[in-house]
Design a protein around this motif. Structure first.
Motif, PDB file in Angstrom:
ATOM      1  N   ARG A  79       4.821  15.131  -5.245  1.00  5.83           N
ATOM      2  CA  ARG A  79       6.089  15.227  -5.979  1.00  5.83           C
ATOM      3  C   ARG A  79       7.104  14.233  -5.437  1.00  5.83           C
ATOM      4  NH1 ARG A  79       5.114  20.766  -5.127  1.00  5.83           N
ATOM      5  NH2 ARG A  79       6.912  20.923  -3.726  1.00  5.83           N
ATOM      6  N   LYS A  80       7.169  14.106  -4.108  1.00  8.47           N
ATOM      7  CA  LYS A  80       8.114  13.169  -3.495  1.00  8.47           C
ATOM      8  C   LYS A  80       7.781  11.732  -3.904  1.00  8.47           C
ATOM      9  CE  LYS A  80      11.435  12.092  -0.492  1.00  8.47           C
ATOM     10  NZ  LYS A  80      11.613  10.656  -0.726  1.00  8.47           N
ATOM     11  N   PHE A  81       6.513  11.393  -3.894  1.00  8.60           N
ATOM     12  CA  PHE A  81       6.089  10.062  -4.317  1.00  8.60           C
ATOM     13  C   PHE A  81       6.517   9.806  -5.761  1.00  8.60           C
ATOM     14  CE2 PHE A  81       2.653   8.527  -7.118  1.00  8.60           C
ATOM     15  CZ  PHE A  81       2.858   7.161  -6.969  1.00  8.60           C
ATOM     16  N   MET A  82       6.227  10.744  -6.651  1.00  8.35           N
ATOM     17  CA  MET A  82       6.554  10.543  -8.064  1.00  8.35           C
ATOM     18  C   MET A  82       8.062  10.447  -8.284  1.00  8.35           C
ATOM     19  SD  MET A  82       3.759  12.808 -10.166  1.00  8.35           S
ATOM     20  CE  MET A  82       2.025  12.313 -10.185  1.00  8.35           C
ATOM     21  N   ASP A  83       8.824  11.235  -7.554  1.00  9.05           N
ATOM     22  CA  ASP A  83      10.278  11.149  -7.662  1.00  9.05           C
ATOM     23  C   ASP A  83      10.776   9.775  -7.229  1.00  9.05           C
ATOM     24  OD1 ASP A  83      10.392  13.761  -8.567  1.00  9.05           O
ATOM     25  OD2 ASP A  83      10.855  14.616  -6.598  1.00  9.05           O
ATOM     26  N   ASP A  84      10.250   9.271  -6.116  1.00  5.79           N
ATOM     27  CA  ASP A  84      10.690   7.975  -5.597  1.00  5.79           C
ATOM     28  C   ASP A  84      10.300   6.826  -6.521  1.00  5.79           C
ATOM     29  OD1 ASP A  84      11.721   9.285  -3.442  1.00  5.79           O
ATOM     30  OD2 ASP A  84      10.201   8.622  -2.001  1.00  5.79           O
ATOM     31  N   PHE A  85       9.160   6.944  -7.203  1.00  6.95           N
ATOM     32  CA  PHE A  85       8.660   5.859  -8.052  1.00  6.95           C
ATOM     33  C   PHE A  85       9.041   6.037  -9.521  1.00  6.95           C
ATOM     34  CE2 PHE A  85       6.434   4.706  -4.351  1.00  6.95           C
ATOM     35  CZ  PHE A  85       5.903   3.432  -4.514  1.00  6.95           C
ATOM     36  N   GLY A  86       9.852   7.060  -9.805  1.00  5.20           N
ATOM     37  CA  GLY A  86      10.311   7.258 -11.175  1.00  5.20           C
ATOM     38  C   GLY A  86       9.219   7.693 -12.133  1.00  5.20           C
ATOM     39  N   ILE A  87       8.195   8.362 -11.620  1.00  2.00           N
ATOM     40  CA  ILE A  87       7.119   8.876 -12.471  1.00  2.00           C
ATOM     41  C   ILE A  87       7.508  10.280 -12.934  1.00  2.00           C
ATOM     42  CG2 ILE A  87       4.684   9.576 -12.546  1.00  2.00           C
ATOM     43  CD1 ILE A  87       4.105   7.369 -10.534  1.00  2.00           C
ATOM     44  N   LYS A  88       7.672  10.450 -14.233  1.00  2.00           N
ATOM     45  CA  LYS A  88       8.158  11.704 -14.788  1.00  2.00           C
ATOM     46  C   LYS A  88       7.040  12.733 -14.920  1.00  2.00           C
ATOM     47  CE  LYS A  88      12.177   9.755 -15.339  1.00  2.00           C
ATOM     48  NZ  LYS A  88      13.287  10.081 -14.406  1.00  2.00           N
ATOM     49  N   TYR A  89       7.343  13.962 -14.555  1.00  2.00           N
ATOM     50  CA  TYR A  89       6.410  15.072 -14.727  1.00  2.00           C
ATOM     51  C   TYR A  89       7.206  16.296 -15.149  1.00  2.00           C
ATOM     52  CZ  TYR A  89       8.112  16.117  -9.981  1.00  2.00           C
ATOM     53  OH  TYR A  89       8.899  16.362  -8.900  1.00  2.00           O
ATOM     54  N   ASN A  90       6.520  17.322 -15.639  1.00  2.00           N
ATOM     55  CA  ASN A  90       7.209  18.518 -16.112  1.00  2.00           C
ATOM     56  C   ASN A  90       6.720  19.760 -15.388  1.00  2.00           C
ATOM     57  OD1 ASN A  90       4.754  19.297 -17.468  1.00  2.00           O
ATOM     58  ND2 ASN A  90       5.263  17.814 -19.073  1.00  2.00           N
ATOM     59  N   ASP A  91       7.287  20.902 -15.739  1.00  2.00           N
ATOM     60  CA  ASP A  91       6.953  22.154 -15.052  1.00  2.00           C
ATOM     61  C   ASP A  91       5.483  22.528 -15.206  1.00  2.00           C
ATOM     62  OD1 ASP A  91       9.558  22.357 -14.219  1.00  2.00           O
ATOM     63  OD2 ASP A  91      10.168  23.724 -15.843  1.00  2.00           O
ATOM     64  N   GLY A 110       0.821  -1.203   0.000  1.00  2.00           N
ATOM     65  CA  GLY A 110       0.000   0.000   0.000  1.00  2.00           C
ATOM     66  C   GLY A 110       0.855   1.253   0.000  1.00  2.00           C
ATOM     67  N   VAL A 111       0.527   2.201  -0.890  1.00  2.00           N
ATOM     68  CA  VAL A 111       1.199   3.502  -0.944  1.00  2.00           C
ATOM     69  C   VAL A 111       0.118   4.564  -0.805  1.00  2.00           C
ATOM     70  CG1 VAL A 111       2.636   5.056  -2.300  1.00  2.00           C
ATOM     71  CG2 VAL A 111       2.981   2.583  -2.463  1.00  2.00           C
ATOM     72  N   PHE A 112       0.269   5.455   0.175  1.00  2.00           N
ATOM     73  CA  PHE A 112      -0.740   6.465   0.459  1.00  2.00           C
ATOM     74  C   PHE A 112      -0.110   7.855   0.313  1.00  2.00           C
ATOM     75  CE2 PHE A 112      -1.831   2.559   2.560  1.00  2.00           C
ATOM     76  CZ  PHE A 112      -3.191   2.423   2.320  1.00  2.00           C
ATOM     77  N   VAL A 113      -0.747   8.689  -0.536  1.00  2.00           N
ATOM     78  CA  VAL A 113      -0.160   9.981  -0.911  1.00  2.00           C
ATOM     79  C   VAL A 113      -1.156  11.098  -0.644  1.00  2.00           C
ATOM     80  CG1 VAL A 113       0.999  11.283  -2.719  1.00  2.00           C
ATOM     81  CG2 VAL A 113       1.029   8.761  -2.789  1.00  2.00           C
ATOM     82  N   SER A 114      -0.787  12.083   0.164  1.00  2.00           N
ATOM     83  CA  SER A 114      -1.649  13.238   0.426  1.00  2.00           C
ATOM     84  C   SER A 114      -1.558  14.220  -0.733  1.00  2.00           C
ATOM     85  CB  SER A 114      -1.244  13.925   1.729  1.00  2.00           C
ATOM     86  OG  SER A 114      -1.574  13.130   2.847  1.00  2.00           O
ATOM     87  N   ALA A 115      -2.703  14.529  -1.346  1.00  2.00           N
ATOM     88  CA  ALA A 115      -2.690  15.393  -2.531  1.00  2.00           C
ATOM     89  C   ALA A 115      -3.742  16.495  -2.473  1.00  2.00           C
ATOM     90  CB  ALA A 115      -2.911  14.560  -3.795  1.00  2.00           C
ATOM     91  N   SER A 116      -4.477  16.614  -1.361  1.00  2.00           N
ATOM     92  CA  SER A 116      -5.541  17.610  -1.287  1.00  2.00           C
ATOM     93  C   SER A 116      -4.976  19.029  -1.227  1.00  2.00           C
ATOM     94  CB  SER A 116      -6.418  17.370  -0.053  1.00  2.00           C
ATOM     95  OG  SER A 116      -7.351  18.413   0.098  1.00  2.00           O
ATOM     96  N   VAL A 117      -5.579  19.928  -2.017  1.00  2.00           N
ATOM     97  CA  VAL A 117      -5.225  21.358  -1.969  1.00  2.00           C
ATOM     98  C   VAL A 117      -6.493  22.173  -1.713  1.00  2.00           C
ATOM     99  CG1 VAL A 117      -3.158  21.179  -3.403  1.00  2.00           C
ATOM    100  CG2 VAL A 117      -5.379  21.507  -4.504  1.00  2.00           C
ATOM    101  N   GLU A 118      -7.450  21.580  -1.008  1.00  2.00           N
ATOM    102  CA  GLU A 118      -8.714  22.265  -0.731  1.00  2.00           C
ATOM    103  C   GLU A 118      -8.536  23.394   0.274  1.00  2.00           C
ATOM    104  OE1 GLU A 118     -11.098  19.016   0.561  1.00  2.00           O
ATOM    105  OE2 GLU A 118      -9.995  18.709   2.417  1.00  2.00           O
TER     106      GLU A 118
END
Length: 396
Positions: free
Chosen positions: A321-333, A292-300
């Motif tokens: 962002r930390k999750f994506m960096d650790d899992f090698g998920i690429k994103y851009n600006d 299980g991987v749990f990621v906080s993403a709310s910006v409400e």
């Protein structure tokens, strides 16, 4: 194994609510001339002497169902051997976890020819997914009995509850989903190993900002699926062959019950209050042997509960962002900024909510505490819910 991308307070809440979860041993009891009661919004099984069968008791953490009161007068008799499964539940996720958890009994060779019984204690229309799920375990439609009043049967078999959303799971519960996936396989070649379950087509219950997040997953090899557009069999088949399942917290991720053992479930937290469905999802993951991987993403703007009428919005938080960096998920600006349309829609819906709901003033909060305390003396979970809703409607 569990990995959490969030603050200390959420991590503390998470461990506090999952450390007590365990494994249950199950059994099936045989009641001759058993009675399945449906009375005043409650239900359960009694023996021929009107003694309640404790194995039929439904729990949900500390919540307990109300035991119905019955008499020997005017009880219909059906001359069949039946397996008691539970109640009719119109919400798919709660049916899957709270009622379908007795279906493991039908996997036994000595039970396959028995009828299954559901108590329509809410008096609602029986949803199609109930029939579909039962049929996928090999029970023909004509062997499904729905009762809306107390009925006696020749023999009643009562399996114990194999899953409790807040306390335990069991191997028997997982075996039901092994059976389903094995028997609906239509060829592995058309399936994706990485899936993202989207809420974007849910209408009023969708999560704003999700489409931008899911597009990042899509660019990184995830196939996007929308459960509302698929048959239940297709959902089970597709999820049954993926190794990684991602999506926002909710019923969609409960489909992880169909996943092969050893996979990973990525749950995106869509609310800012600590309490969410992570405890339930962790038990589901434990059932299937999943990470299980749990990621906080709310910006409400203001903190909401997991289930809320207030609009919810997610984005690229530092935890995402930390999750994506650790899992090698690429994103851009460009992924770092919210879409203007999502922000505008969130603000519009938030204003509508504020216009139609009383602000939570100190007086409102005090009255709400009184309502919660006074509801404790009301028997039955559904009755307490109706009582609270009635009183709250009077102070708005």
């Amino acid at each position: 194994m569990v990995t959490i991308y969030s603050d200390f307070f959420y991590k503390f809440w998470f461990w506090r609510n999952t450390c007590r979860c365990g494994i249950r041993e199950n059994k099936i009891v045989h009641i001759k001339k058993g009675i399945i009661a449906v009375e005043n919004g409650s239900y359960g099984v009694f023996d021929n002497n009107l003694h309640f069968v404790r194995e039929s008791f439904k729990t949900r953490g500390n919540a307990r169902q109300r035991i119905p009161k019955i008499s020997k007068n005017d009880i219909d008799f059906v001359d069949k051997d039946v397996v008691y499964i539970g109640g009719v539940m119109p919400h798919f996720g709660h049916f899957l976890l709270e009622h379908f958890c007795r279906m493991y009994a039908m996997l036994g060779n000595d039970m396959h020819d028995k009828y299954v019984v559901f108590a329509n204690y809410k008096g609602v229309a029986v949803p199609q997914f109930m029939y579909n799920m039962v049929e996928m375990v090999g029970v023909p439609r004509e062997h499904i009995i729905i009762i809306d009043k107390t009925t006696r049967f020749r023999n009643v078999y009562v399996p114990t509850q194999s899953f409790d959303m807040f306390r335990y799971t069991s191997p028997e519960y997982g075996k039901v989903f092994d059976y389903i996936v094995k028997n609906i396989d239509n060829g592995v070649g058309r399936y994706s190993k990485k899936l993202y379950i989207s809420r974007a087509k849910m209408g009023t219950r969708r999560t704003l900002g999700e489409e931008k997040i899911q597009n990042i997953f899509k660019r990184n090899g995830f196939k996007i699926i929308y459960p509302e557009t698929m048959s239940l069999r297709d959902q089970a088949a597709v999820v049954g062959h993926c190794n990684i399942l991602a999506g926002c917290a909710g019923t969609g991720l409960h489909l992880a019950l169909f996943m092969p053992r050893g996979g990973t479930v990525i749950q995106i937290k869509r609310n800012r209050k600590n309490k969410d469905s992570a405890g339930t999802q962790t038990l589901i993951n434990k059932t299937r042997g999943l990470r299980g991987v749990f990621v906080s993403a709310s910006v409400e703007k203001n903190k909401t509960a997991h289930y809320s009428d207030v609009p919810q919005i997610i984005g690229m938080t530092k935890y995402m962002r930390k999750f994506m960096d650790d899992f090698g998920i690429k994103y851009n600006d460009d992924d770092m900024d919210m879409n203007r349309s999502d922000l505008d829609e969130y603000n519009r819906l938030y204003e509508i909510y504020n216009d139609t709901h009383t602000a939570e003033t100190c007086i409102y909060k005090i009255l709400n505490v009184f309502i919660k305390l006074s509801a404790c003396v009301i028997p039955g979970r559904d009755n307490r819910k109706k009582y609270r809703a009635f009183l709250r409607s009077k102070i708005r």
